[in-house]
Scaffold this active site. Structure first.
Site, PDB file in Angstrom:
ATOM      1  N   LYS A   1       0.850  -1.191   0.000  1.00 28.10           N
ATOM      2  CA  LYS A   1       0.000   0.000   0.000  1.00 28.10           C
ATOM      3  C   LYS A   1       0.885   1.240   0.000  1.00 28.10           C
ATOM      4  O   LYS A   1       1.772   1.384   0.844  1.00 28.10           O
ATOM      5  CB  LYS A   1      -0.898   0.012   1.235  1.00 28.10           C
TER       6      LYS A   1
ATOM      7  N   ASP B   1      -3.398   4.324  -1.981  1.00 27.50           N
ATOM      8  CA  ASP B   1      -4.311   4.770  -0.910  1.00 27.50           C
ATOM      9  C   ASP B   1      -4.274   6.295  -0.817  1.00 27.50           C
ATOM     10  O   ASP B   1      -3.650   6.846   0.088  1.00 27.50           O
ATOM     11  CB  ASP B   1      -3.865   4.101   0.406  1.00 27.50           C
TER      12      ASP B   1
ATOM     13  N   LYS C   1      -7.271   8.119  -1.202  1.00 28.57           N
ATOM     14  CA  LYS C   1      -8.592   8.525  -0.686  1.00 28.57           C
ATOM     15  C   LYS C   1      -9.136   9.757  -1.404  1.00 28.57           C
ATOM     16  O   LYS C   1      -9.422  10.780  -0.782  1.00 28.57           O
ATOM     17  CB  LYS C   1      -8.524   8.793   0.816  1.00 28.57           C
TER      18      LYS C   1
ATOM     19  N   ASP D   1     -13.512  14.541  -4.366  1.00 31.98           N
ATOM     20  CA  ASP D   1     -13.595  15.787  -5.126  1.00 31.98           C
ATOM     21  C   ASP D   1     -14.817  15.678  -6.030  1.00 31.98           C
ATOM     22  O   ASP D   1     -15.577  14.704  -5.928  1.00 31.98           O
ATOM     23  CB  ASP D   1     -12.285  15.971  -5.936  1.00 31.98           C
TER      24      ASP D   1
ATOM     25  N   THR E   1     -11.313   5.918  10.705  1.00 24.62           N
ATOM     26  CA  THR E   1     -11.398   5.313  12.039  1.00 24.62           C
ATOM     27  C   THR E   1     -10.974   6.297  13.128  1.00 24.62           C
ATOM     28  O   THR E   1     -11.188   6.050  14.303  1.00 24.62           O
ATOM     29  CB  THR E   1     -10.538   4.039  12.118  1.00 24.62           C
TER      30      THR E   1
ATOM     31  N   ARG F   1       3.170  -0.633  10.721  1.00 23.80           N
ATOM     32  CA  ARG F   1       4.279  -0.649  11.682  1.00 23.80           C
ATOM     33  C   ARG F   1       4.657  -2.008  12.261  1.00 23.80           C
ATOM     34  O   ARG F   1       5.850  -2.253  12.448  1.00 23.80           O
ATOM     35  CB  ARG F   1       3.995   0.378  12.790  1.00 23.80           C
TER      36      ARG F   1
HETATM   37  O1  C5P Z   1       1.138   1.053  11.006  1.00 23.34           O
HETATM   38  P1  C5P Z   1      -0.279   0.585  10.915  1.00 23.34           P
HETATM   39  O2  C5P Z   1      -0.399  -0.936  10.891  1.00 23.34           O
HETATM   40  O3  C5P Z   1      -1.189   1.222  11.937  1.00 23.34           O
HETATM   41  O4  C5P Z   1      -0.726   1.091   9.466  1.00 23.34           O
HETATM   42  C1  C5P Z   1      -2.051   1.038   9.032  1.00 23.34           C
HETATM   43  C2  C5P Z   1      -2.150   1.688   7.685  1.00 23.34           C
HETATM   44  O5  C5P Z   1      -3.511   1.718   7.302  1.00 23.34           O
HETATM   45  C3  C5P Z   1      -1.666   3.129   7.636  1.00 23.34           C
HETATM   46  O6  C5P Z   1      -1.104   3.336   6.328  1.00 23.34           O
HETATM   47  C4  C5P Z   1      -2.908   3.952   7.804  1.00 23.34           C
HETATM   48  O7  C5P Z   1      -2.841   5.191   7.152  1.00 23.34           O
HETATM   49  C5  C5P Z   1      -3.933   3.062   7.110  1.00 23.34           C
HETATM   50  N1  C5P Z   1      -5.301   3.255   7.545  1.00 23.34           N
HETATM   51  C6  C5P Z   1      -5.708   3.121   8.863  1.00 23.34           C
HETATM   52  N2  C5P Z   1      -7.008   3.315   9.214  1.00 23.34           N
HETATM   53  C7  C5P Z   1      -7.907   3.641   8.278  1.00 23.34           C
HETATM   54  C8  C5P Z   1      -7.518   3.768   6.936  1.00 23.34           C
HETATM   55  C9  C5P Z   1      -6.195   3.574   6.604  1.00 23.34           C
HETATM   56  O8  C5P Z   1      -4.898   2.812   9.721  1.00 23.34           O
HETATM   57  N3  C5P Z   1      -9.158   3.790   8.610  1.00 23.34           N
END
Ligand code: C5P
Length: 234
Positions: free
Chosen positions: A31, A58, A60, A63, A122, A213
């Site tokens: 992603k 990603d 999002k 517009d 979220t 992460r």
């Molecule tokens: O590091 P982590 O596992 O929290 O990464 C989750 C990824 O998913 C990040 O790139 C974050 O921007 C994305 N994301 C999220 N919650 C959402 C939509 C996207 O954590 N509702």
């Protein structure tokens, strides 16, 4: 594992490429979000896609329909496998996005990317909904926007672990649900408050998992990804 997508949330192409090289073969795709895209541009998207990696762009988009259609056309040209928009952009915007993906893919004789929608970020809670003038509950708003996404002909939605069951029930087995917020027992949650383990999210009905992460910040990202795969298969 097909369903495991890794968020390349780093600042440079060099770091992202190194991660992709380490993880290829273990995970199902990468992603690329606004952080890396804004600092480095589309070159890495094209590079990964042209070597056969599945890329989820990603960004999002949100517009007017004509502008979103143009952005989706450009993403399709880059060869992305999945791309997203905000469901709150409305039915016409989502239809324009889907049509643009299909038309550009047909022109290039390649499969159209999956176009999915973000229902509610979220990070938004009930108070944040009230701030923007919405009186619905978070769950109610998520369900409503998921149903609108389906009605607009999109492939699916991004949803938090808590929302998977409601959406699966409402939108059926073929609807794609992409779930971030995946954490194992020993992982730091960081800024994610509502989390599930990878195995539990799949059991709840997620189609794809987005993990950042816990993999990219691990001392051995490939071993971390392999542990998640083993947990899901176990
Ligand atoms: O590091 P982590 O596992 O929290 O990464 C989750 C990824 O998913 C990040 O790139 C974050 O921007 C994305 N994301 C999220 N919650 C959402 C939509 C996207 O954590 N509702």
């Amino acid at each position: 594992m097909e369903q495991l997508l890794v968020a390349l949330d780093v600042d440079t192409v060099a770091e992202a490429r190194a991660l992709a090289d380490r993880l290829r073969g273990v995970v199902g795709g990468f992603k690329i979000g606004s952080r890396l895209f804004t600092s480095e541009g589309p070159a890495l998207v094209e590079e990964l896609a042209s070597r056969g990696d599945r890329v989820f762009l990603d960004l999002k988009f949100h517009d007017i329909p004509n502008t979103v259609a143009g952005a989706i056309t450009a993403a399709t040209r880059l060869g992305v496998w999945m791309v997203n928009v905000h469901a709150s952009g409305g039915r016409a915007m989502m239809r324009a996005a889907r049509d643009a993906a299909h038309e550009e893919a047909a022109r290039r004789s390649r499969p159209a990317p999956l176009v999915i929608a973000v229902t509610m970020l979220t990070s938004l809670d009930q108070e944040a909904l009230t701030d923007i003038g919405l009186s619905a509950s978070v769950a109610g708003q998520v369900e409503r926007l998921a149903a609108l996404t389906e009605a607009a002909g999109l492939a699916g939605v991004v949803a938090s672990p808590q929302e998977i069951a409601i959406i699966r029930r409402r939108c059926g087995a073929d609807f794609t649900i992409v779930t971030p917020g995946i954490r194992g027992a020993g992982d730091s949650k960081g800024d994610q408050s509502r989390t599930l383990s990878a195995a539990d999210a799949l059991a709840a009905g997620a189609s794809y998992l987005v993990v950042g992460r816990p993999i990219i910040a691990a001392s051995d990202p490939r071993a971390a990804a392999e542990r998640i795969v083993a947990e899901c298969r176990g």
